[in-house]
Enzyme design. Structure first.
Site, PDB file in Angstrom:
ATOM      1  N   ALA A  49      32.644  44.073  47.245  1.00  0.00           N
ATOM      2  CA  ALA A  49      31.238  43.810  47.584  1.00  0.00           C
ATOM      3  C   ALA A  49      30.241  44.144  46.487  1.00  0.00           C
ATOM      4  O   ALA A  49      29.050  43.943  46.669  1.00  0.00           O
ATOM      5  CB  ALA A  49      30.869  44.627  48.833  1.00  0.00           C
ATOM      6  N   LEU A 139      38.134  40.189  46.194  1.00  0.00           N
ATOM      7  CA  LEU A 139      38.676  41.089  45.179  1.00  0.00           C
ATOM      8  C   LEU A 139      39.058  40.314  43.925  1.00  0.00           C
ATOM      9  O   LEU A 139      39.595  39.222  44.011  1.00  0.00           O
ATOM     10  CB  LEU A 139      39.954  41.759  45.686  1.00  0.00           C
ATOM     11  CG  LEU A 139      39.859  42.928  46.643  1.00  0.00           C
ATOM     12  CD1 LEU A 139      41.233  43.577  46.764  1.00  0.00           C
ATOM     13  CD2 LEU A 139      38.844  43.943  46.178  1.00  0.00           C
ATOM     14  N   TYR A 235      44.989  27.934  34.093  1.00  0.00           N
ATOM     15  CA  TYR A 235      44.446  28.419  35.364  1.00  0.00           C
ATOM     16  C   TYR A 235      45.245  27.900  36.571  1.00  0.00           C
ATOM     17  O   TYR A 235      46.159  28.546  37.044  1.00  0.00           O
ATOM     18  CB  TYR A 235      42.933  28.127  35.515  1.00  0.00           C
ATOM     19  CG  TYR A 235      42.358  29.011  36.592  1.00  0.00           C
ATOM     20  CD1 TYR A 235      41.762  30.230  36.279  1.00  0.00           C
ATOM     21  CD2 TYR A 235      42.524  28.680  37.944  1.00  0.00           C
ATOM     22  CE1 TYR A 235      41.331  31.080  37.286  1.00  0.00           C
ATOM     23  CE2 TYR A 235      42.102  29.523  38.948  1.00  0.00           C
ATOM     24  CZ  TYR A 235      41.498  30.720  38.617  1.00  0.00           C
ATOM     25  OH  TYR A 235      41.092  31.565  39.613  1.00  0.00           O
ATOM     26  N   THR A 275      31.593  36.000  35.286  1.00  0.00           N
ATOM     27  CA  THR A 275      31.694  37.299  35.956  1.00  0.00           C
ATOM     28  C   THR A 275      32.617  38.151  35.094  1.00  0.00           C
ATOM     29  O   THR A 275      33.200  37.662  34.128  1.00  0.00           O
ATOM     30  CB  THR A 275      32.299  37.203  37.383  1.00  0.00           C
ATOM     31  OG1 THR A 275      33.644  36.750  37.270  1.00  0.00           O
ATOM     32  CG2 THR A 275      31.502  36.285  38.287  1.00  0.00           C
TER      33      THR A 275
HETATM   34  P1  NAI Z   1      34.121  40.395  40.138  1.00  0.00           P
HETATM   35  O1  NAI Z   1      34.912  41.044  39.055  1.00  0.00           O
HETATM   36  O2  NAI Z   1      32.669  40.188  39.926  1.00  0.00           O
HETATM   37  O3  NAI Z   1      34.270  41.227  41.514  1.00  0.00           O
HETATM   38  C1  NAI Z   1      35.420  41.922  41.854  1.00  0.00           C
HETATM   39  C2  NAI Z   1      35.146  42.898  42.986  1.00  0.00           C
HETATM   40  O4  NAI Z   1      36.393  43.475  43.384  1.00  0.00           O
HETATM   41  C3  NAI Z   1      34.236  44.074  42.627  1.00  0.00           C
HETATM   42  O5  NAI Z   1      33.430  44.373  43.756  1.00  0.00           O
HETATM   43  C4  NAI Z   1      35.220  45.215  42.392  1.00  0.00           C
HETATM   44  O6  NAI Z   1      34.683  46.509  42.606  1.00  0.00           O
HETATM   45  C5  NAI Z   1      36.249  44.881  43.425  1.00  0.00           C
HETATM   46  N1  NAI Z   1      37.576  45.464  43.172  1.00  0.00           N
HETATM   47  C6  NAI Z   1      38.432  45.226  42.154  1.00  0.00           C
HETATM   48  N2  NAI Z   1      39.571  45.926  42.329  1.00  0.00           N
HETATM   49  C7  NAI Z   1      39.429  46.620  43.483  1.00  0.00           C
HETATM   50  C8  NAI Z   1      40.248  47.507  44.220  1.00  0.00           C
HETATM   51  N3  NAI Z   1      41.472  47.832  43.819  1.00  0.00           N
HETATM   52  N4  NAI Z   1      39.767  48.034  45.364  1.00  0.00           N
HETATM   53  C9  NAI Z   1      38.519  47.726  45.812  1.00  0.00           C
HETATM   54  N5  NAI Z   1      37.716  46.870  45.171  1.00  0.00           N
HETATM   55  C10 NAI Z   1      38.158  46.339  44.025  1.00  0.00           C
HETATM   56  O7  NAI Z   1      34.880  39.043  40.446  1.00  0.00           O
HETATM   57  P2  NAI Z   1      34.429  37.617  41.026  1.00  0.00           P
HETATM   58  O8  NAI Z   1      34.405  36.670  39.889  1.00  0.00           O
HETATM   59  O9  NAI Z   1      33.274  37.726  41.943  1.00  0.00           O
HETATM   60  O10 NAI Z   1      35.744  37.245  41.839  1.00  0.00           O
HETATM   61  C11 NAI Z   1      35.859  37.356  43.240  1.00  0.00           C
HETATM   62  C12 NAI Z   1      36.792  36.267  43.730  1.00  0.00           C
HETATM   63  O11 NAI Z   1      36.196  34.996  43.444  1.00  0.00           O
HETATM   64  C13 NAI Z   1      38.155  36.262  43.035  1.00  0.00           C
HETATM   65  O12 NAI Z   1      39.142  35.942  43.992  1.00  0.00           O
HETATM   66  C14 NAI Z   1      38.025  35.154  42.017  1.00  0.00           C
HETATM   67  O13 NAI Z   1      39.260  34.572  41.670  1.00  0.00           O
HETATM   68  C15 NAI Z   1      37.161  34.175  42.805  1.00  0.00           C
HETATM   69  N6  NAI Z   1      36.491  33.147  42.011  1.00  0.00           N
HETATM   70  C16 NAI Z   1      35.845  33.449  40.827  1.00  0.00           C
HETATM   71  C17 NAI Z   1      35.279  32.440  40.069  1.00  0.00           C
HETATM   72  C18 NAI Z   1      34.573  32.735  38.789  1.00  0.00           C
HETATM   73  O14 NAI Z   1      34.318  31.802  38.032  1.00  0.00           O
HETATM   74  N7  NAI Z   1      34.191  33.955  38.518  1.00  0.00           N
HETATM   75  C19 NAI Z   1      35.312  31.033  40.511  1.00  0.00           C
HETATM   76  C20 NAI Z   1      35.925  30.838  41.801  1.00  0.00           C
HETATM   77  C21 NAI Z   1      36.516  31.863  42.492  1.00  0.00           C
END
Ligand code: NAI
Ligand code: NA
Length: 396
Positions: A49, A139, A235, A275
C-alpha cells in the site's frame, strides 16, 4: 536535515518527506476532483500500500468512496540522520491527512509473505473493521521467504530459451546502448513464480475467508502487465511473464473458492509506469520514455492515480468490467492502442543517445523516477531543513 538524492544504479538511497507528502496530497486532490461514487469499496485491505499502484489504490478507496483502509507494506523507518524509504513517508502523509479528514487508516509494516504479518492483519480487521469488502494485492518484491518451508526464493528478470538482445537506456546518463540478457537456467522460472505468482495472494484470501472476515460480494484485485512485442522476450514471455500467468490463473481459483459469498478475484492489466519495480527491468526504461512521449502528445498519458481511478470508476464499480478474452480487466487499453504502439515502434528504430532527448521523454522519465523518492517535486523547497524522523500515525 537537508536531504538530497543519492542514487546508486536503479535505486535512490535517500528520500524526501516533504516531497513524498506533496505527491500524496496531489493524488488525494486528483481523486477529490473526480465525481464521488456511492457504490465504491468501504472497507479495504491493500497489500503493498505504500508506493506505486498500491498507494494509488489506497488513496482512490479512501477519497473516492470514504473507505476505511488498512495498508500492509515493507518499508524502512528513519533513523537519526538517515531518511526512511519513500513508502514510509508516503504512508505517514496519507494517514495523517486521512485522519484529519475523519477516515479510518491504519497500517502494518513487515513481510506480507509471512504468517505473522497475515495473523496481525487478520487481528486488526477483526478488532476494527469486522470484515473487508475489497483486497488489493499490489506487491512487487525481488524475494520471498516461504512461510511454511522457510525457503528463500529470488525472482529473476530473464528471457526463456534464447539470449535477448535489444537497446536500453541508462536514464541517468541518457546513453542508449545494446544489452544482451542471457536466458534463465535451473530453477529460475519456478523461483520467479514463487515470488511474483499467485500463491501468496491465495494464502491471504484462504486465511481471511476461513476466518469469515470477507463480506458478501467481496472483491479482490491483483495487478499484472503485458506490454508490447518489443519487451515480450524479457517481460511477458520471460520469467516474470510466467509468474504473471500464474497470478492471472490464481484469480479464477480465488473466484471459485469464494462462490458462497459471491466473491470475485480479478487481475487488472495496468499501463507501464515508472516505479521502483519497473526501473530495474532492462529495456523497459527506453520503452517507457518513448511511450510517455507518444501518450503525452496524444493527451492520454496517465500515472498510477489516473490508472486506478479509471480502474475503480470505469471498470470495477461500473456496469461493465470490459474483460478481455482471458478474463482480465484492461486499463492498459490506451497504451496498447494500435496507433500508439505503431508510433512507439517507429521511434524505437531511431532511438540513439543523440536522438532520444528529442524523440523520447527522457526528462519525464527522470522526473518521475526522482518523484518516486520525493525529489524534483514542484512546489517543494529543498533548501529547507526537514525532520527525517516522521512517524506513521496509524502504524500498529
Ligand atoms: P512498487 O515497488 O511501487 O510497490 C511495491 C509495494 O510492495 C510497496 O508498497 C512495498 O512496500 C510492498 N512490498 C514489497 N515487498 C513486500 C513484502 N515482502 N511485504 C510487504 N510489502 C512488500 O511496485 P508497483 O510498480 O506499484 O507494482 C505493484 C504491482 O503492479 C506489481 O504486481 C507489478 O508487477 C504490477 N504492475 C506494475 C507496472 C509498472 O509499470 N510499474 C505495470 C503493470 C503492473
Ligand atoms: Na504498489
Amino acid at each position: 536535515m537537508i536531504i538530497e538524492p543519492k542514487t546508486r544504479g536503479f535505486i535512490c538511497l535517500t528520500s524526501h518527506p516533504t516531497g513524498c507528502e506533496k505527491n500524496v496530497l496531489n493524488q488525494i486532490d486528483y481523486i477529490k476532483s473526480k465525481p464521488s461514487t456511492t457504490n465504491g469499496p468501504k472497507k479495504v485491505l491493500v497489500i503493498g500500500a505504500s508506493t506505486g499502484f498500491g498507494l494509488a489504490s489506497r488513496i482512490t478507496s479512501a477519497y473516492g468512496s470514504e473507505a476505511s483502509t488498512i495498508g500492509v507494506f515493507f518499508e524502512k523507518p528513519p533513523s537519526e540522520g538517515r531518511p526512511a524509504s519513500p513508502g514510509w513517508y508516503n504512508s505517514a502523509a496519507f494517514e495523517t491527512q486521512a485522519h484529519k479528514d475523519g477516515l479510518y487508516a491504519k497500517s502494518i509494516n513487515g513481510d506480507a509473505f509471512s504468517h505473522d504479518i497475515k495473523a496481525q492483519t487478520l487481528q486488526l480487521i477483526k478488532e476494527d473493521l469486522g470484515e473487508i469488502d475489497m483486497l488489493i494485492y499490489s506487491l512487487a518484491s525481488p524475494v520471498r521467504t516461504h512461510p511454511d518451508t522457510g525457503k528463500r526464493y529470488k525472482s529473476v528478470l530473464k528471457p526463456i530459451g534464447d539470449t535477448f538482445t535489444n537497446n536500453t537506456v541508462d536514464f541517468h546518463t541518457g546513453v542508449v546502448k545494446e544489452i544482451s540478457i542471457e536466458p534463465c537456467s535451473g530453477d529460475d522460472i519456478d523461483n520467479t513464480i514463487a515470488v511474483m505468482g499467485g500463491e501468496d495472494w491465495q494464502m491471504w484470501i484462504d486465511l481471511l475467508k476461513s476466518e469469515n472476515v470477507l463480506s458478501k460480494d467481496f472483491k479482490t484485485v491483483a495487478y499484472s502487465y503485458i506490454g508490447p512485442s518489443l519487451t515480450e522476450a524479457v517481460y511477458r514471455k520471460g520469467t516474470i511473464g510466467k509468474a504473471k500467468d500464474h497470478l492471472e490463473a490464481t484469480a479464477f481459483k480465488i473466484t471459485d473458492s469464494l462462490k458462497d459469498i459471491n466473491g470475485k478475484g480479478y487481475v487488472s492489466v495496468n499501463k507501464a509506469l515508472v516505479t521502483q519495480a519497473s526501473s530495474a527491468i532492462p529495456v523497459i526504461p527506453l520503452y517507457i520514455s518513448l511511450l510517455y512521449k507518444v501518450m503525452k502528445e496524444e493527451g492520454i498519458h496517465e500515472g498510477c492515480i489516473e490508472q486506478i481511478e479509471r480502474l475503480f470508476n470505469e471498470r470495477l464499480y461500473a456496469e461493465d468490467l470490459q474483460l478481455d478474452d482471458a478474463g482480465r480487466i484492461r486499463v492498459d487499453d490506451w497504451e496498447m492502442r494500435d496507433d500508439i504502439q505503431a508510433k512507439v515502434l517507429e521511434l524505437w528504430k531511431d532511438a540513439t543517445t543523440e536522438t532520444l532527448p528529442n524523440i523520447g521523454d527522457l526528462e519525464g522519465y527522470k522526473t518521475d523516477f526522482f518523484n518516486l523518492f520525493g525529489f524534483n517535486v514542484e512546489g517543494v523547497d529543498y533548501d529547507k531543513d526537514v525532520n527525517e524522523m516522521v512517524a506513521i500515525p496509524g502504524l500498529q
